[in-house]
Design an enzyme around this catalytic site. Structure first.
Site, PDB file in Angstrom:
ATOM      1  N   GLY A   1      51.295  42.015  30.971  1.00 10.93           N
ATOM      2  CA  GLY A   1      50.122  42.013  30.104  1.00 10.93           C
ATOM      3  C   GLY A   1      50.456  41.612  28.673  1.00 10.93           C
ATOM      4  O   GLY A   1      49.580  41.541  27.816  1.00 10.93           O
TER       5      GLY A   1
ATOM      6  N   ARG B   1      58.097  41.212  42.972  1.00  7.82           N
ATOM      7  CA  ARG B   1      58.654  42.576  43.010  1.00  7.82           C
ATOM      8  C   ARG B   1      57.630  43.500  43.626  1.00  7.82           C
ATOM      9  O   ARG B   1      56.505  43.106  43.865  1.00  7.82           O
ATOM     10  CB  ARG B   1      58.940  43.043  41.592  1.00  7.82           C
ATOM     11  CG  ARG B   1      57.685  42.885  40.749  1.00  7.82           C
ATOM     12  CD  ARG B   1      57.752  43.532  39.411  1.00  7.82           C
ATOM     13  NE  ARG B   1      56.765  43.001  38.504  1.00  7.82           N
ATOM     14  CZ  ARG B   1      55.506  43.429  38.412  1.00  7.82           C
ATOM     15  NH1 ARG B   1      55.070  44.398  39.183  1.00  7.82           N
ATOM     16  NH2 ARG B   1      54.677  42.877  37.551  1.00  7.82           N
TER      17      ARG B   1
HETATM   18  P1  ADP Z   1      50.981  39.149  33.291  1.00  4.86           P
HETATM   19  O1  ADP Z   1      52.132  38.281  33.719  1.00  4.86           O
HETATM   20  O2  ADP Z   1      51.214  39.784  31.987  1.00  4.86           O
HETATM   21  O3  ADP Z   1      50.538  40.076  34.378  1.00  4.86           O
HETATM   22  P2  ADP Z   1      48.713  37.486  33.962  1.00  4.86           P
HETATM   23  O4  ADP Z   1      48.780  36.016  33.831  1.00  4.86           O
HETATM   24  O5  ADP Z   1      48.848  38.047  35.328  1.00  4.86           O
HETATM   25  O6  ADP Z   1      49.802  38.122  33.010  1.00  4.86           O
HETATM   26  O7  ADP Z   1      47.359  38.023  33.304  1.00  4.86           O
HETATM   27  C1  ADP Z   1      47.118  39.408  33.103  1.00  4.86           C
HETATM   28  C2  ADP Z   1      45.634  39.658  32.837  1.00  4.86           C
HETATM   29  O8  ADP Z   1      45.179  38.864  31.729  1.00  4.86           O
HETATM   30  C3  ADP Z   1      44.700  39.285  33.977  1.00  4.86           C
HETATM   31  O9  ADP Z   1      44.572  40.311  34.946  1.00  4.86           O
HETATM   32  C4  ADP Z   1      43.402  39.015  33.232  1.00  4.86           C
HETATM   33  O10 ADP Z   1      42.737  40.217  32.908  1.00  4.86           O
HETATM   34  C5  ADP Z   1      43.874  38.366  31.946  1.00  4.86           C
HETATM   35  N1  ADP Z   1      43.925  36.893  32.081  1.00  4.86           N
HETATM   36  C6  ADP Z   1      45.026  36.133  32.266  1.00  4.86           C
HETATM   37  N2  ADP Z   1      44.724  34.817  32.331  1.00  4.86           N
HETATM   38  C7  ADP Z   1      43.389  34.716  32.179  1.00  4.86           C
HETATM   39  C8  ADP Z   1      42.455  33.616  32.152  1.00  4.86           C
HETATM   40  N3  ADP Z   1      42.846  32.339  32.280  1.00  4.86           N
HETATM   41  N4  ADP Z   1      41.144  33.923  31.977  1.00  4.86           N
HETATM   42  C9  ADP Z   1      40.739  35.203  31.854  1.00  4.86           C
HETATM   43  N5  ADP Z   1      41.550  36.268  31.866  1.00  4.86           N
HETATM   44  C10 ADP Z   1      42.870  36.049  32.029  1.00  4.86           C
END
Ligand code: ADP
Ligand code: ADP
Ligand code: MG
Length: 480
Positions: free
Chosen positions: A167, A294
């Site tokens: 996050g 993981r």
């Molecule tokens: P991390 O590697 O930190 O888990 P993620 O890419 O999985 O990052 O994104 C974490 C959260 O951020 C998602 O669950 C969503 O809530 C928000 N998010 C990430 N990318 C987008 C996007 N392109 N549009 C809207 N929300 C996003």
């Protein structure tokens, strides 16, 4: 044939893994830093090795952990989540030292830990995803690429650290002026946090649902899924509540998402347990986001609805056993919800409450209730680690029954000393939209009344806390 496994982690996930090791009749080896000297994972493991004073740097020290593993003669290392779990250098160090790394290969971790490479692999496999850039070129050229992207797709855009995770390293940008200003800041932060200053842009999915799929894959490439999880209830892009399966009514769509997840895993030569994350827009179009290489915090909900022990399976797969069951054997039964009970103050922007001592700890139990925690009455929460105390997971046959069970558990759960997320969750489980499954990742931002509660305590609970405090003081006369 007994085996020895070192658990390179702490907190609830260390306990979770040690339990699986013990159920397999293998030997478990815990590691710890000084701030964790009173931690339960050290007590329940068969062996415990002190790594150093920490904080954090020793749990993150590849050399020290490999040395501990060699000294104790382990066959394998389970990295848990966080710390070194997605560090390809750690997986490589295990490989180079003849130690089995319980997870995918260092090559797979390298590719999937880089969000831009992962997107390229998925694009080549025709997996749907939101438009995005390559890594932005450094300097003015990168600013120009970013401005072009904003012009083409419109605002808001998501500025992401290529090597980000947990996050962190995600910024939503509302207009061109902020984009230009934020890119250098994002680079500097990414460099400090992930030792990689690269950033890229993605189009924002407005008010999305976060739906992910648990994957298991063996060395022969047999890849199956354990259905979906909804993780839309988040704060600061980090999950708080996770639900299996997703409550989306269109079952064909969910099947399609699961099939896409298997396809994504195969496209990246995935091995062992992993999670494919997607975002869904208002029209339920779905877009690949990333693969986590993981075990995830929220694996418990998939275990509850499928009956499959994911950590046990991870260990067996790592030791070379093939999956003994197929997709048709995996049946989803009922619903499960996990709530992360954190030592945080929801009313103060989820500020961590580390450093405080737990004066009362009365946990719920009963039918359909699972607790994965490590804290206990009298435990002082170290300030230097994350604030997760215990995961409350409930399972029920219908959704309503599951939410009712959750509410009952939250009502019975008493933790005093630090503030926790419990009272906030009590409001959440009584919210009509939550009960209808009507939520997306903006839910907390748009439902301020969830944060309105008084520190409610029944008379009995107040007396129980007082008695617990007196006992604690008697047992720990020198505690402040
Ligand atoms: P991390 O590697 O930190 O888990 P993620 O890419 O999985 O990052 O994104 C974490 C959260 O951020 C998602 O669950 C969503 O809530 C928000 N998010 C990430 N990318 C987008 C996007 N392109 N549009 C809207 N929300 C996003
Ligand atoms: P084990 O020998 O530990 O049972 P397996 O690889 O056979 O290892 O199974 C791993 C996990 O999957 C365990 O939690 C087991 O209960 C579950 N499992 C095994 N067979 C089936 C099946 N046919 N259907 C569903 N789950 C199964
Ligand atoms: Mg993610």
């Amino acid at each position: 044939m007994t085996k020895k496994i070192l658990v390179a982690n702490r907190g609830e996930i260390a306990l979770r893994i040690i339990r699986a090791i013990q159920e397999l009749n293998y030997t478990s080896v815990a590691v710890y830093e000084t701030p964790d000297k009173d931690a339960r994972h050290i007590r329940i493991a068969d062996e415990a090795i002190w790594l150093g004073d920490g904080p954090r740097c020793d749990y993150l020290n590849i050399e020290k952990i490999i040395a501990a593993a060699k000294k104790s003669g382990v066959d394998a290392i389970h990295p848990g989540y966080g710390f070194l779990a997605e560090n390809p250098d750690f997986a490589k160090a295990c490989e180079d030292n003849g130690i089995i790394f319980i997870g995918p290969s260092s090559d797979v971790i390298t590719n999937l830990g880089n969000k831009v490479i992962a997107r390229q692999i998925m694009a080549d496999a025709s997996i749907p995803m939101v438009p995005g850039t390559q890594n932005l070129t450094s300097g003015d050229a990168g600013l120009q690429e970013a401005i072009e992207f904003g012009k083409k797709y419109g605002y808001p855009v998501m500025l992401k650290a290529t090597s980000g995770g947990g996050g962190r390293g995600i910024r939503r940008i509302e207009d061109e002026a902020s984009l230009v200003g934020e890119i250098p800041i994002a680079r500097a932060e990414a460099k400090a946090a992930f030792n990689d200053e690269r950033v890229y842009l993605e189009k924002v999915v407005l008010d999305p649902k976060h739906v992910e799929v648990q994957i298991l894959a063996d060395k022969e490439g047999k890849t199956i899924h354990l259905g979906t999880r909804d993780c839309s209830i988040q704060r600061r892009n980090q999950k708080l509540v996770e639900i299996a399966p997703s409550l989306i009514e269109d079952k064909d769509l969910l099947d399609k998402i699961c099939d896409t997840a298997v396809q994504a895993a195969k496209a990246s030569n995935y091995f062992n347990a992993g999670t494919v994350e997607f975002l869904l827009d208002k029209d339920l179009n779905y877009y690949f986001m990333e693969i986590n290489t993981r075990v995830q915090v929220e694996h418990t909900v998939s275990e509850m609805v499928t009956g499959i022990d994911i950590v046990r399976t991870q260990i067996k797969l790592a030791f070379g056993k093939n999956l003994s069951f197929s997709q048709e054997d995996v049946q989803i039964r009922g619903h499960a919800i996990e709530m992360r009970i954190n030592a945080e103050d929801p009313q103060n922007n989820f500020m961590p409450e580390g450093g405080k001592t737990i004066t009362t700890y009365q946990s719920p139990g009963g039918y359909g209730v699972r607790l994965d925690g490590f804290a206990y009455q009298g435990y002082t929460i170290p300030e230097v680690y994350d604030s997760l105390l215990v995961k409350l997971t409930v399972h029920g046959y219908t959704w309503n029954e599951t939410v009712d069970r959750l509410k009952r558990c939250l009502t019975n759960f008493v933790i005093t000393g630090p503030k926790t997320t419990i009272p906030f969750y009590l409001n959440l489980v009584q919210d009509d939209e939550f009960r209808k499954g009507d939520f997306n990742t903006s839910f907390l931002d748009t439902h301020a009344y969830l944060f309105e509660y008084a520190e409610q305590k029944s008379e009995v609970n107040k007396i129980a806390s007082l008695i617990a405090e007196i006992h604690h003081k008697q047992e720990n006369p020198y505690a402040i």
